[in-house]
Design an enzyme around this catalytic site. Sequence first.
Site, PDB file in Angstrom:
ATOM      1  N   PRO A 103      48.523  -0.674 -34.380  1.00  0.00           N
ATOM      2  CA  PRO A 103      47.286  -0.070 -34.869  1.00  0.00           C
ATOM      3  C   PRO A 103      47.106  -0.251 -36.377  1.00  0.00           C
ATOM      4  CG  PRO A 103      48.462   1.456 -33.446  1.00  0.00           C
ATOM      5  CD  PRO A 103      49.412   0.339 -33.771  1.00  0.00           C
ATOM      6  N   CYS A 122      58.224   1.732 -43.335  1.00  0.00           N
ATOM      7  CA  CYS A 122      57.440   1.268 -42.199  1.00  0.00           C
ATOM      8  C   CYS A 122      57.259  -0.237 -42.320  1.00  0.00           C
ATOM      9  CB  CYS A 122      56.079   1.958 -42.185  1.00  0.00           C
ATOM     10  SG  CYS A 122      54.958   1.320 -40.911  1.00  0.00           S
ATOM     11  N   GLY A 123      57.324  -0.936 -41.190  1.00  0.00           N
ATOM     12  CA  GLY A 123      57.213  -2.389 -41.203  1.00  0.00           C
ATOM     13  C   GLY A 123      55.889  -2.905 -41.732  1.00  0.00           C
ATOM     14  N   THR A 131      52.527   0.708 -30.782  1.00  0.00           N
ATOM     15  CA  THR A 131      53.442   1.735 -31.275  1.00  0.00           C
ATOM     16  C   THR A 131      52.839   3.137 -31.269  1.00  0.00           C
ATOM     17  OG1 THR A 131      52.736   1.004 -33.472  1.00  0.00           O
ATOM     18  CG2 THR A 131      54.937   0.329 -32.743  1.00  0.00           C
ATOM     19  N   ASN A 142      51.805  -4.679 -31.003  1.00  0.00           N
ATOM     20  CA  ASN A 142      50.342  -4.816 -31.099  1.00  0.00           C
ATOM     21  C   ASN A 142      49.841  -3.646 -31.940  1.00  0.00           C
ATOM     22  OD1 ASN A 142      49.588  -6.063 -27.721  1.00  0.00           O
ATOM     23  ND2 ASN A 142      51.039  -6.762 -29.237  1.00  0.00           N
ATOM     24  N   SER A 194      58.520   5.517 -30.656  1.00  0.00           N
ATOM     25  CA  SER A 194      58.367   5.067 -32.037  1.00  0.00           C
ATOM     26  C   SER A 194      59.003   6.035 -33.019  1.00  0.00           C
ATOM     27  CB  SER A 194      56.866   4.926 -32.341  1.00  0.00           C
ATOM     28  OG  SER A 194      56.637   4.898 -33.721  1.00  0.00           O
ATOM     29  N   GLY A 195      59.876   5.518 -33.893  1.00  0.00           N
ATOM     30  CA  GLY A 195      60.417   6.343 -34.966  1.00  0.00           C
ATOM     31  C   GLY A 195      59.329   6.846 -35.894  1.00  0.00           C
ATOM     32  N   TRP A 196      58.263   6.047 -36.046  1.00  0.00           N
ATOM     33  CA  TRP A 196      57.127   6.473 -36.878  1.00  0.00           C
ATOM     34  C   TRP A 196      56.543   7.774 -36.338  1.00  0.00           C
ATOM     35  CZ3 TRP A 196      52.230   8.085 -37.078  1.00  0.00           C
ATOM     36  CH2 TRP A 196      51.507   7.899 -38.249  1.00  0.00           C
TER      37      TRP A 196
END
Length: 529
Positions: free
Chosen positions: A379, A220-221, A447, A377, A99-101
């Site tokens: 968080p 962020c999406g 993620t 899915n 995850s880039g996050w």
Amino acid sequence: MTYQQTIADAGTAIGNEPNWNGIEAESVARMRLQNKFRTGLDIAKYTAKVMRADMAAYDADPANYTQSLGCWHGFIGQQKLISIKKHFGTTKGRYLYLSGWMVAALRSEFGPLPDQSMHEKTSVPALVSELYTFLKQADARELGGLFRDLDKAREAGDEVEAKRIEHAIDNYETHVVPIIADIDAGFGNAEATYLLAKKFIEAGACCLQIENQVSDEKQCGHQDGKVTVPHEDFIAKIRAIRYAFMEMGVDDGLIVARTDSLGAGLTKQIAYTREPGDIGDQYNSFLDCDEVSTIEHGEVLISRAGKLLKPKRLPSNLYQFRPGTGEDRCVLDCIEALEKGADLLWIETEKPHIAQIGGMVSRIREVIPNAKLVYNNSPSFNWTLNFRQQVFDRWQSEGKDVSAYDRTRLMSVDYDGTELGIEADERIRTFQRDAAREAGIFHHLITLPTYHTAALSTDNLAKEYFGEAGMLGYVKGVQREEIRQGIACVRHQNMAGSDIGDDHKEYFAGEAALKAGGAHNTMNQFAAA
């Protein structure tokens, strides 16, 4: 190639060099088997084939969906795969997600950052490389244990056991699995995307996920303020990634095209259009416009069907789309991406609702019959509240009495043991299976799970260890559970490679080797663990 064939192959190489005294063919064979993947490109080629086979299996039967968890450190990814092999006996259908996050929040040299592509672009392929380093070490560790068991069986004269172990070595399943790696919006223009994609592939990534946001406005999406780009801009980046895969010789590398259009109401550009109905014109048709009769200073105008229109422009110089067009834009984004070279889709939604996802996928499949999703899915969803509300709404629509429930308080622990709470939990439990069957989801991922588990477990340990429990907080809550649950890293020296190092010392120095695994190694206390 079998274990014995590998030994024979090494023996041939050694036999051609008369001065290589002390180099043992079986030791060479063991080291070769422990390092099956020599480069990141070896990994990318191997895992791409794995993922393609899994996609074909899903097309034949959606029960064959795949899963992953996001990992932010090589050790976390390694322990995940070790646990999967321990509990299920195989890693089939289980991947890693990068995850880039989490890179932004946990791995940036700038310190913790929001998910806005502000972290160093090379930090993501660096994590791909780190993850595979740890997965390869898991192979070396487990194979090393098999080699030691083989030596013990031979010393005991147990030929049957020795053959059984050789068979296990010949059929060994690697911990190396596909990684779906987040390249955000490409960190720049198409050329920047291409250059970065090559770094990902060199590190071992067989599958890159790219989103249709503006690189320098990326969000962020699951946050507001997302800005999308016209299709031509996004397709150029998809092509750039495909060229990178082809250049590096990973011809069946995979691209996940993510659309954020469902939650993005803004665009930075008015798309270029050549003729009515082309892809640029379709993109512009979603713009929120007012019809005008006069032209004022500084206005930007477009014409449509003989009318002069003024797109609504914000002080930020961004243009807004008409409210309620998100799903239509998502469907168009997905069809265009698949027709221009993407392999899989990612639709970032605001809630985990199978009917909503499935409705969009059905529309996409009218054009692309085998369209498949990678689904977050997330968080960021309150899964408990979302599913309890879904059950509440369905019951209410069916005329069932819901007077015992307050829809605004459904997160409350008071509802945990109720019929509604139990049904919601069952729907959460089967969500991945149901969505794979009903909504075209090939791959389910979470993620940021290990971000949250690290925080939760650390909080529990800190509360106990620094409180009244003292050392018992660690022993009871961590070590005792590691031993009883068979967690391999209770023997942390072994997990870190001590036994592998001892094997190498013996290969290199023979009887003169000073090994760490002697009688006084405290790890022997866990020999039966």
